[in-house]
Design a protein around this motif. Sequence first.
Motif, PDB file in Angstrom:
ATOM      1  N   CYS A  33       0.846  -1.080   0.249  1.00 52.84           N
ATOM      2  CA  CYS A  33      -0.037   0.042   0.179  1.00 52.84           C
ATOM      3  C   CYS A  33       1.005   1.172  -0.052  1.00 52.84           C
ATOM      4  O   CYS A  33       0.550   2.193  -0.772  1.00 52.84           O
ATOM      5  CB  CYS A  33      -0.893  -0.180   1.006  1.00 52.84           C
ATOM      6  SG  CYS A  33      -2.248  -1.154   0.903  1.00 52.84           S
TER       7      CYS A  33
ATOM      8  N   GLU B 287       1.554   2.383  -3.180  1.00 55.18           N
ATOM      9  CA  GLU B 287       0.613   2.869  -4.364  1.00 55.18           C
ATOM     10  C   GLU B 287       0.059   4.277  -3.827  1.00 55.18           C
ATOM     11  O   GLU B 287       0.055   4.865  -2.767  1.00 55.18           O
ATOM     12  CB  GLU B 287      -0.643   1.872  -4.189  1.00 55.18           C
ATOM     13  CG  GLU B 287      -0.227   0.640  -4.662  1.00 55.18           C
ATOM     14  CD  GLU B 287      -0.162   0.387  -5.931  1.00 55.18           C
ATOM     15  OE1 GLU B 287      -0.480   1.250  -6.691  1.00 55.18           O
ATOM     16  OE2 GLU B 287       0.520  -0.722  -6.832  1.00 55.18           O
TER      17      GLU B 287
ATOM     18  N   ILE C 254      -3.845   4.459  -1.844  1.00 54.95           N
ATOM     19  CA  ILE C 254      -4.312   3.447  -1.395  1.00 54.95           C
ATOM     20  C   ILE C 254      -3.838   3.036   0.155  1.00 54.95           C
ATOM     21  O   ILE C 254      -2.561   3.141   0.287  1.00 54.95           O
ATOM     22  CB  ILE C 254      -3.766   2.131  -2.150  1.00 54.95           C
ATOM     23  CG1 ILE C 254      -4.162   2.193  -3.702  1.00 54.95           C
ATOM     24  CG2 ILE C 254      -4.045   0.689  -1.496  1.00 54.95           C
ATOM     25  CD1 ILE C 254      -5.696   1.919  -4.010  1.00 54.95           C
TER      26      ILE C 254
ATOM     27  N   GLY D  31      -9.326   3.162  -0.959  1.00 60.54           N
ATOM     28  CA  GLY D  31      -8.691   3.597  -2.342  1.00 60.54           C
ATOM     29  C   GLY D  31      -9.486   4.919  -2.706  1.00 60.54           C
ATOM     30  O   GLY D  31     -10.612   5.010  -2.516  1.00 60.54           O
TER      31      GLY D  31
ATOM     32  N   GLU E 207      -8.363   0.783  -8.353  1.00 66.10           N
ATOM     33  CA  GLU E 207      -7.085   0.825  -7.735  1.00 66.10           C
ATOM     34  C   GLU E 207      -7.080  -0.111  -6.403  1.00 66.10           C
ATOM     35  O   GLU E 207      -6.092  -0.792  -6.335  1.00 66.10           O
ATOM     36  CB  GLU E 207      -6.656   2.223  -7.745  1.00 66.10           C
ATOM     37  CG  GLU E 207      -6.424   2.831  -8.853  1.00 66.10           C
ATOM     38  CD  GLU E 207      -5.728   4.356  -8.571  1.00 66.10           C
ATOM     39  OE1 GLU E 207      -5.550   4.658  -7.347  1.00 66.10           O
ATOM     40  OE2 GLU E 207      -5.345   5.151  -9.570  1.00 66.10           O
ATOM     41  N   ARG E 208      -8.074   0.185  -5.671  1.00 64.50           N
ATOM     42  CA  ARG E 208      -8.348  -0.509  -4.680  1.00 64.50           C
ATOM     43  C   ARG E 208      -8.204  -2.188  -4.861  1.00 64.50           C
ATOM     44  O   ARG E 208      -7.378  -3.025  -4.254  1.00 64.50           O
ATOM     45  CB  ARG E 208      -9.267  -0.179  -3.791  1.00 64.50           C
ATOM     46  CG  ARG E 208      -9.703  -0.806  -2.531  1.00 64.50           C
ATOM     47  CD  ARG E 208     -11.302  -0.742  -2.142  1.00 64.50           C
ATOM     48  NE  ARG E 208     -12.036  -1.386  -3.420  1.00 64.50           N
ATOM     49  CZ  ARG E 208     -13.184  -1.455  -3.564  1.00 64.50           C
ATOM     50  NH1 ARG E 208     -14.051  -0.785  -2.726  1.00 64.50           N
ATOM     51  NH2 ARG E 208     -14.057  -2.033  -4.506  1.00 64.50           N
TER      52      ARG E 208
END
Length: 431
Positions: A268, A271, A274, A303, A308-309
């Motif tokens: 995470c 990213e 996120i 997110g 994306e999540r």
Amino acid sequence: MASALLTASPDRIATAARRVMARCDELAGISAAADRIERVYLSPEHARVNRLVAEWMREAGMSTHQDAAGNQIGRLDTRGDDAALMIGSHLDTVSDAGRFDGIVGVLMGLEVVRLLREPDEAGWRSPLPFAVEVAAFWDEEGTRFGKALLGSSAVGGVWDDAWWQLVDAEGTTLRQAFVEFGLDPARITEAARRPDELIGYLEAHIEQGPELHRRGESLAVVSSIASARRFLLTVEGEARHAGGTPYDMRRDALLGASEAALAVERLCRAEHHIIGTVGQFEAFPGGVNIVPGEVQFSLDLRGEFDGERDRVWGRLTAELDMIMRRRGLRWQHREIHNAPAIACAPLLQDVVRAGIGATTTHTRDEAPVIFSPAGHDGMALGGLTDIGMLFLRNPDGISHHPDEAVSTEDVARGIRALAESVLHLAAERRA
């Protein structure tokens, strides 16, 4: 564009902000615990707070009622049975809470109604082409029954009858708690609103992070509320004697789960927007001299965008497969919550941006715009009506903690910005 109402009455704004802060202190004293703030859904504290807030709503010139889900709703009619702009937030808390999360938004809504209803010193009063409601929702936090947004879900028309079987720590079901509180579970659908009854939903809330504090800004437009998925994960190994089991024979569930938690952080952090959190972690059988045979832990994954999540969740499951295979462990998961990201409506972002602009030297395009990683009641209303949000600076960004804070000056700016937002929306509706 500043309105005549608010430029003529700076003292009224400052008085309103002081009243909000004093009432936050007063509500902080209504708690199930003597040494901390704790107000949960369908509790005696819930009933007591509703009675008090109903008095404040009437004092501001609103009619008020408690709906079928236990939310307290105030209404200022302007032209009979017009559709309403709803301003709201929540009055329930986590355990050992601060005094502003949710609460400040409800109280700011009441002050906006007061400002828009009462003539200023020059006798000017704001005519609105819609009614205004203030909603004091309950169980946004999900502290008692483990399911967030119960009150606003009922209003949004997304109540799930499976929730009646939810159980609190004392073994009381949600259905039993409704009855004991004096509500009728059979009437829960009466809390639901129709889309034609609302023109939108606005919420003011302290930011539950440090972005405004770091920028040196007081207020921000919220662009969206983050998507969220929550899981309960179980890692299975083999419980054996701690002293007699050599390392090459160990199938230690705790070490596997710990490596999984570190993988959450690593993936995470790499990213953008996120956020993964392991908030609960429990080993079994729990003996000091036993290699843990099972571990259960939670994962909260958020997110800005659903895709994306979900992509990060996919990468994480592949990582856990590798970890468990290498350690001779098994793992499984159960999803307990899934909420899509909710975008704030462009028009409501525009009026909030204009409202902020009236309180600062910012031009219309310069007001800060940030997304909310934390969930809010607007998530449950997004399928019913357009939503918009205003964030207030929270020094250091700490929340769900007694140290969360907001200044009286920022509350004053927030009240004015929220009132200006309503006036700009009124102008848009007339146009």
